[in-house]
Design an enzyme around this catalytic site. Structure first.
Site, mmCIF file in Angstrom:
data_model
loop_
_atom_site.group_PDB
_atom_site.id
_atom_site.type_symbol
_atom_site.label_atom_id
_atom_site.label_comp_id
_atom_site.label_asym_id
_atom_site.label_seq_id
_atom_site.Cartn_x
_atom_site.Cartn_y
_atom_site.Cartn_z
ATOM 1 C CG HIS A 87 37.413 80.190 -37.001
ATOM 2 N ND1 HIS A 87 36.338 79.762 -37.718
ATOM 3 C CD2 HIS A 87 36.901 80.974 -36.019
ATOM 4 C CE1 HIS A 87 35.222 80.267 -37.228
ATOM 5 N NE2 HIS A 87 35.548 81.027 -36.193
ATOM 6 C CG ASP B 61 36.794 78.185 -40.546
ATOM 7 O OD1 ASP B 61 37.175 77.916 -39.404
ATOM 8 O OD2 ASP B 61 36.088 79.203 -40.812
HETATM 9 N N1 UDP Z 1 45.929 81.892 -27.851
HETATM 10 C C1 UDP Z 1 47.187 81.574 -27.406
HETATM 11 N N2 UDP Z 1 48.017 82.585 -27.017
HETATM 12 C C2 UDP Z 1 47.650 83.882 -27.044
HETATM 13 C C3 UDP Z 1 46.357 84.211 -27.500
HETATM 14 C C4 UDP Z 1 45.508 83.190 -27.885
HETATM 15 O O1 UDP Z 1 47.561 80.401 -27.358
HETATM 16 O O2 UDP Z 1 48.441 84.746 -26.667
HETATM 17 C C5 UDP Z 1 45.033 80.809 -28.309
HETATM 18 C C6 UDP Z 1 44.073 80.344 -27.252
HETATM 19 O O3 UDP Z 1 44.644 79.320 -26.474
HETATM 20 C C7 UDP Z 1 42.890 79.859 -28.082
HETATM 21 C C8 UDP Z 1 42.930 80.756 -29.311
HETATM 22 O O4 UDP Z 1 44.227 81.307 -29.369
HETATM 23 O O5 UDP Z 1 43.076 78.532 -28.483
HETATM 24 C C9 UDP Z 1 41.914 81.884 -29.235
HETATM 25 O O6 UDP Z 1 40.666 81.382 -29.538
HETATM 26 P P1 UDP Z 1 39.333 81.912 -28.885
HETATM 27 O O7 UDP Z 1 38.197 81.139 -29.483
HETATM 28 O O8 UDP Z 1 39.418 81.870 -27.407
HETATM 29 O O9 UDP Z 1 39.253 83.432 -29.264
HETATM 30 P P2 UDP Z 1 39.486 84.243 -30.649
HETATM 31 O O10 UDP Z 1 40.935 84.465 -30.758
HETATM 32 O O11 UDP Z 1 38.933 83.383 -31.767
HETATM 33 O O12 UDP Z 1 38.699 85.486 -30.423
#
Ligand code: UDP
Length: 475
Positions: free
Chosen positions: A20, A108
């Site tokens: 988020h 948010d």
């Molecule tokens: N992300 C990253 N590196 C990591 C893990 C996640 O940059 O090792 C970033 C990814 O690029 C994305 C966000 O974290 O922008 C994860 O958001 P997403 O909506 O896919 O999943 P959530 O973490 O909310 O379940």
């Protein structure tokens, strides 16, 4: 003709972690690039995650700043669950808004308490939910289904009022949609009293659903994404959201040594922790598929002592990492990876993802088809969009929605993992068609955020509306 009122001032109040926080920061950067004076409101510990990219924006002349609250909440290390209480920030927020009322504040939805404070002060509030249009339409319309009359959790039903025929099962729905819960009502109330909502998507990705969100919803919606495309330089891509905790040089060197379109990227986002039995099945499936992969393994689920003891990741099968190293087949990474950089690398052919909305959009923007493994939140809806509407992905066969911190019931076995990996990675007409389709959508994504594009126009429209509102108040 543009109104002459000076820059509008927008505040952005992201949630305190990963999926988020990252898109909200990108959104602030997008609006700064449109000339809005953008201020990101965060806790001191969270500011450290992204301050470098904001400094770079400032150096290039963008009107963007970080405001750090004097209060802090416990450090969430980018993996804040949705129920973390952020209300310690209530008073500092109120004081800031009284002293420096902006033209609008983007909040948010997980800051549940913030709606009332902002409303009392009469400041336009824009809600950020983090979802795309399709998932939004699915969740809105599932309300009209008599879920209790279904024979079982696995009996399919058709989601009404959608432009496509979409079947879901009760087991794929978030618990708060299956059973009486205040959560959806509270989010709805937050939106009802709001000025409107931001959607991180773009019209051409899901046109019929974008229309539904814009026209049938009763509140304004600005569809302004994909906001991740504001990260244009290698530095911004590397440090996006948080500084990588893995050695990105090593990761890029490894990718450079691979043929174009030959590597699968595997990651399950910022929040989810898989149990060790599931990690084993993934490892065995990947190895059996004989495809190259780069896998971001985070700590394992619900067992802190195991995480501590096996901090080196001994929960993977015996000898697995050593074999992957020796054969060069796989790179296992632990920590925070530079996802944008990895996805955009020419060696990447596919992405095994939990279908978080950011990961989904980032994969689309990089022109990379997906293996979908939804687990929680609105990820099962995202899977339907990816595999059935856009036809740019293969399902691994995940069936059971999980709360982000609940017990795992349903493991996906190694055979299913192997089969999905082969389907996407081994050359075939079907895989090629998926790649062609997603690359075409990637081009549309880029056009959406450029001058003349739909997302660009929506951002401009909001700024003009805020300027007009300010003028009207001054009269
Ligand atoms: N992300 C990253 N590196 C990591 C893990 C996640 O940059 O090792 C970033 C990814 O690029 C994305 C966000 O974290 O922008 C994860 O958001 P997403 O909506 O896919 O999943 P959530 O973490 O909310 O379940």
């Amino acid at each position: 003709m543009a109104l002459k009122t000076g820059s509008v001032e927008m505040f952005f109040f992201p949630f305190v972690g990963g999926g988020h926080q990252i898109p909200m920061i990108d959104t602030a950067r997008v609006f700064a690039s449109h000339g809005a004076k953008s201020t990101i409101l965060v806790t001191p510990s969270n500011a450290l995650n992204f301050q470098n990219s904001i400094k770079r924006d400032q150096q290039s002349g963008l009107p963007i700043a970080i405001h750090t609250f004097s209060a802090d909440i416990p450090d969430t290390d980018m993996s804040a669950g949705p129920f973390i209480d952020t209300s310690a920030l209530l008073e500092p927020l109120r004081q800031l808004l009284i002293q420096r009322p902006p033209d609008c504040i983007v909040v948010d939805m997980f800051h549940r308490w913030a709606g009332d404070v902002v409303y009392e002060l009469g400041i336009p509030r824009i809600v950020f939910t983090g979802n795309g249009c399709f998932a939004r339409c699915v969740h809105d319309n599932v309300r009209h289904v008599a879920l209790e009359s279904l024979g079982s959790d696995s009996e399919p039903f058709v989601v009404p009022n959608l432009p496509d025929r979409i079947e879901m099962t009760r087991s794929q729905l978030p618990v708060f949609l299956r059973t009486p819960s205040q959560f959806p009502d509270r989010v709805r109330q937050l939106e009802e009293k709001s000025f409107g909502t931001f959607v991180n998507s773009f019209h051409d990705l899901e046109p019929a659903y974008a229309e539904q969100v814009k026209n049938k919803w009763g509140k304004k919606a600005w569809i302004i994404g994909p906001v991740s495309l504001c990260n244009r330089t290698a530095e911004d891509k590397t440090e996006r959201g948080k500084l990588p905790t893995i050695d990105e040089e090593k990761c890029l060197n490894w990718l450079n040594s691979k043929k174009p379109n030959s590597v699968l990227y595997v990651s399950f986002g910022s929040l989810l922790r898989l149990p060790s039995e599931q990690l084993k099945e993934i490892a065995c499936g990947l190895e059996a598929s004989e495809q190259s992969f780069i896998w971001v393994v985070r700590n394992i689920h619900n067992n802190p002592s195991e995480n501590k003891e096996n901090g080196n990741g001994n929960f993977l099968p015996e000898g697995f990492e050593q074999r992957m190293k020796e054969t060069g087949k796989g790179l296992v990474l632990r920590g925070w990876a530079p996802q944008l950089l990895i996805l955009e690398h020419v060696a990447i052919k596919g992405f095994m993802t939990h279908c978080g909305w950011n990961s989904t959009l980032e994969s689309v923007c990089a022109g990379v088809p997906m293996i979908t493994w939804p687990l929680s939140a609105e990820q099962f809806s995202n899977e339907k969009l990816i595999t059935e509407v856009l036809k740019i992905g293969v399902q691994v066969g995940s069936r059971e929605w999980l709360s982000w911190n609940s017990e795992w019931k349903d493991l996906v076995g190694r055979e299913k993992v192997e089969s999905a990996v082969r389907k996407l990675m081994v050359e075939s007409e079907e895989a090629e068609e998926m790649t062609t389709r997603v690359k075409d959508i990637a081009e549309k994504a880029k056009r959406a955020v450029e001058e003349g594009g739909t997302s660009y126009a929506d951002a401009e429209a909001l700024i003009e509306e805020l300027k007009a509102r300010r003028l009207a108040r001054q009269d």
